[in-house]
Enzyme design. Structure first.
Site: not given
Ligand code: IMP
Length: 428
Positions: A16, A40-41, A224
């Site tokens: 994402k 965590g992106h 998420q």
């Protein structure tokens, strides 16, 4: 195009961040609506790799104002650290560029201790949380005993409230056989962060509505994924927030009328971290092949926890469910390049349970644990995809895989990623 929502269609980690980064290039505001620093992106910009946990990926696009909505939970100390890391990398994180909803909730030190204590008490039945205090912070929110970000406007009073909060949580921690926290130390740790974050506090719902009325383009960035949603996921193996589309409206305080694009993001295979059902999970060599060695940051190891992710084939019943729960208008498929070199690509198209074929996911998590996937197999392709930039660069077998997914889902799949870099995004 007033508001677009980006939502994970599986169990998180779908990519994402990179999709939000792409859409953020055309957005005026990028708003995180749920979760906290459990996310965590990872975004790759030239030589730089940014691992964002709380701050929206849009912060890497200069023109976008970024905000954390009321639906998020904020660990002030970790937020300040993340801001400092960004600042050191030359990213503007000044007040005005970044806003924090006064209605967002605080992850207090006691929440983190209670998260760990809860997991310890569950033993073999643990959820496998990220241990960031997410569940206990949302529990306090719904219990009406939480601390809100707006309280940081008065850092001294905030420290007092934290002191009391830690004291109250200590009773529970000690009762359940855990060490108590030092309330004074907890308060001291947070007060400095409160002074630093105070200038960022805002009524973000009012801000977003004013911007929407003047015609701004808003990107609502989810964290998420659908199957981790507190209502729609594999309860209890879920997070404590609403990553699905309703969470975007509640978590930002905007109306449904503004949303005209809901972008689902799915990996070209499946991964999951933590416990819970995963019907199309594979093991052994194939799992290791999908996971990668861990040498690359995009290999399947948790960005927040470093845990190796469970890996498996794409599960169309999960994607159809996510499409329906969120009303996806399109799907972006990420990490297609990882499948190069596999002789055959397998897709889960149904489930079997007690001799009955299901075409949707069962309503109970217990049954979801028991289903056996029904598979369909398509030819694989050998060519690496990393240098593909147009649809014509993709091998025929890869196009057939994408087309089959779109056909089964009955929504367009017109964007795929073939690597972590910004330009490794191919559009039909
Ligand atoms: P929590 O959100 O830390 O309470 O963890 C609850 C469940 O959600 C666990 O299975 C976590 O591994 C999972 N989870 C939470 N955040 C993420 C994420 O950003 N990506 C993938 N899984 C996540």
């Amino acid at each position: 195009m007033p508001a677009t929502v980006v939502i994970g269609a599986q169990w998180g980690d779908e990519g994402k961040g990179r999709v939000a980064d792409w859409l953020a290039a055309q957005s005026d505001v990028v708003a995180r609506y749920a979760g906290g620093d459990n996310a965590g992106h990872t975004v790759y910009v030239g030589e730089q790799v940014f691992k964002l946990h709380l701050i929206p990926s849009g912060i890497l696009r200069d023109q976008a104002v970024c905000l954390l909505g009321n639906g998020t939970v904020i660990n002030p100390v970790n937020m300040v650290k993340e801001m400092e890391g960004l600042r050191a990398a030359g990213v503007d994180v000044s007040p005005g560029r970044l806003l924090i909803s006064t209605r967002a909730h605080i992850i207090a030190p006691a929440h983190i201790a209670l998260d760990a204590a809860g997991e310890k008490a569950r033993g073999a039945d643990k959820i496998g949380t990220t241990l960031r205090g997410i569940g206990p912070a949302y529990t306090d929110k719904t219990n009406r005993s939480g601390l809100r970000a707006g309280q940081m406007a008065d850092p001294e009073a905030f420290a007092d409230a934290l002191y009391k909060h830690t004291g109250a949580a200590n009773e529970r921690l000690v009762r359940d056989g855990n060490d108590p926290l030092d309330p004074q130390k907890s308060a001291e740790e947070y007060i400095d962060a409160a002074y630093k974050l105070k200038p960022y506090l805002a009524d973000t719902s009012a801000y977003l509505n004013a911007r929407l009325r003047e015609g701004a383009v808003i990107l609502c960035e989810g964290a998420q994924g659908t199957m981790l949603d507190i209502d729609h996921g594999d309860y209890p193996f879920v997070t404590s927030s609403s990553p699905t589309v309703g969470g975007a409206l509640t978590g930002l305080g905007i109306g449904a009328r503004w949303v005209d694009r809901v972008v689902g993001v799915a990996k070209a295979f499946s991964t999951r971290v933590g416990s819970g059902p995963f019907p199309t999970e594979v093991e052994g060599e194939l799992a290791a092949r999908l996971r990668g060695t861990g040498e690359n940051f995009w290999d399947e190891f948790g960005t927040t926890t470093g845990r190796p992710r469970r890996c498996g084939w794409l599960d169309m019943l999960i994607l159809k469910y996510a499409r329906d729960v969120n009303g996806f208008t399109e799907l972006v498929l990420t990490k297609l390049d990882v499948l190069s070199g596999l002789p055959e690509i397998t897709i889960g198209v149904g489930y079997e349970i007690d001799g009955t074929i299901l075409d949707g996911i069962p309503v109970t998590t217990a049954d979801q644990m028991r289903v056996k996937p029904v598979y369909e197999t398509l030819p694989g392709w050998d060519e690496p995809l990393g240098s593909a930039r147009t649809w014509n660069d993709l091998p025929k077998a890869a196009c057939a895989y994408i087309d089959r997914i779109a056909e089964l889902l009955e929504i367009p799949v017109n964007t795929v990623s073939v690597g972590p870099e910004r330009d490794q995004l191919v559009q039909r």
